[in-house]
Motif scaffolding. Structure first.
Motif, mmCIF file in Angstrom:
data_model
loop_
_atom_site.group_PDB
_atom_site.id
_atom_site.type_symbol
_atom_site.label_atom_id
_atom_site.label_comp_id
_atom_site.label_asym_id
_atom_site.label_seq_id
_atom_site.Cartn_x
_atom_site.Cartn_y
_atom_site.Cartn_z
ATOM 1 N N PHE A 28 0.826 -1.203 0.000
ATOM 2 C CA PHE A 28 0.000 0.000 0.000
ATOM 3 C C PHE A 28 0.863 1.257 0.000
ATOM 4 O O PHE A 28 0.552 2.241 -0.687
ATOM 5 N N GLN A 29 1.943 1.256 0.755
ATOM 6 C CA GLN A 29 2.836 2.417 0.784
ATOM 7 C C GLN A 29 3.489 2.630 -0.584
ATOM 8 O O GLN A 29 3.553 3.768 -1.080
ATOM 9 N N GLY A 49 0.832 3.712 -3.072
ATOM 10 C CA GLY A 49 0.396 5.070 -2.723
ATOM 11 C C GLY A 49 1.418 6.122 -3.108
ATOM 12 O O GLY A 49 1.060 7.199 -3.597
ATOM 13 N N SER A 50 2.691 5.812 -2.921
ATOM 14 C CA SER A 50 3.716 6.805 -3.283
ATOM 15 C C SER A 50 3.819 6.965 -4.789
ATOM 16 O O SER A 50 4.165 8.037 -5.280
ATOM 17 N N TRP A 70 1.190 6.735 -6.866
ATOM 18 C CA TRP A 70 -0.043 7.326 -7.367
ATOM 19 C C TRP A 70 -0.507 8.534 -6.547
ATOM 20 O O TRP A 70 -1.638 8.983 -6.688
ATOM 21 N N HIS A 71 0.354 9.091 -5.731
ATOM 22 C CA HIS A 71 -0.075 10.156 -4.824
ATOM 23 C C HIS A 71 -0.575 11.421 -5.540
ATOM 24 O O HIS A 71 -1.343 12.189 -4.980
ATOM 25 N N ALA A 92 -5.511 8.014 -5.309
ATOM 26 C CA ALA A 92 -5.080 8.123 -3.914
ATOM 27 C C ALA A 92 -6.248 7.848 -2.969
ATOM 28 O O ALA A 92 -6.100 7.126 -1.974
ATOM 29 N N LEU A 145 -7.080 4.080 -3.170
ATOM 30 C CA LEU A 145 -6.096 3.284 -2.426
ATOM 31 C C LEU A 145 -6.280 3.428 -0.918
ATOM 32 O O LEU A 145 -6.173 2.446 -0.174
ATOM 33 N N GLU A 146 -6.578 4.640 -0.477
ATOM 34 C CA GLU A 146 -6.799 4.852 0.953
ATOM 35 C C GLU A 146 -8.036 4.094 1.432
ATOM 36 O O GLU A 146 -8.017 3.476 2.504
ATOM 37 N N ARG A 181 -7.116 0.488 1.616
ATOM 38 C CA ARG A 181 -6.262 0.254 2.777
ATOM 39 C C ARG A 181 -7.103 0.156 4.052
ATOM 40 O O ARG A 181 -6.882 -0.717 4.891
#
Length: 120
Positions: free
Chosen positions: A50-51, A54-55, A57-58, A64, A67-68, A71
């Motif tokens: 996930f990190q 996320g980094s 596709w931030h 974002a 993904l959140e 998560r």
């Protein structure tokens, strides 16, 4: 073989059966702990994934948020699974303790019979 010896043999057989049950319970406890370790490993891998995603596709706001949300869904599922695992661990520990207590009772009953006291 007199009646006292037969009764002692019955207690010995109960102890052997109990020992088999204890061995099976210990194996089950080991398997459960291994499963908990595997779940922890998978959880750590998922967090890293996930990190990493996320980094990457931030900057894309929709991705974002998606993904959140995913998560959070994963975290809730993981929390539920861990609660179930902890409940099962508690149950296994209680069963193991009950077997140990029963073993102590069996040894005490056999000891009383051996020395000629009354069994309970």
């Amino acid at each position: 073989m007199n009646e006292k010896e037969k009764e002692i043999d019955r207690w010995n057989q109960r102890l052997r059966n109990l020992s088999d049950n204890q061995y099976a319970k210990e194996r089950e406890l080991r398997r459960h702990r291994q499963l908990q370790d595997e779940i922890d490993n998978i959880h750590n891998q998922n967090n890293r994934l996930f990190q990493d995603i996320g980094s990457a596709w931030h900057r894309d706001r929709k991705m974002a948020v998606f993904l959140e949300d995913q998560r959070h869904v994963y975290q809730r599922q993981h929390f539920r699974v861990m609660e179930e695992m902890e409940d099962r661990q508690s149950q296994l520990d209680a069963e193991r303790k009950a077997l140990l207590d029963k073993e102590a009772d069996y040894y005490e009953a056999r000891r009383k019979l051996t020395i000629g006291g009354e069994q309970s």
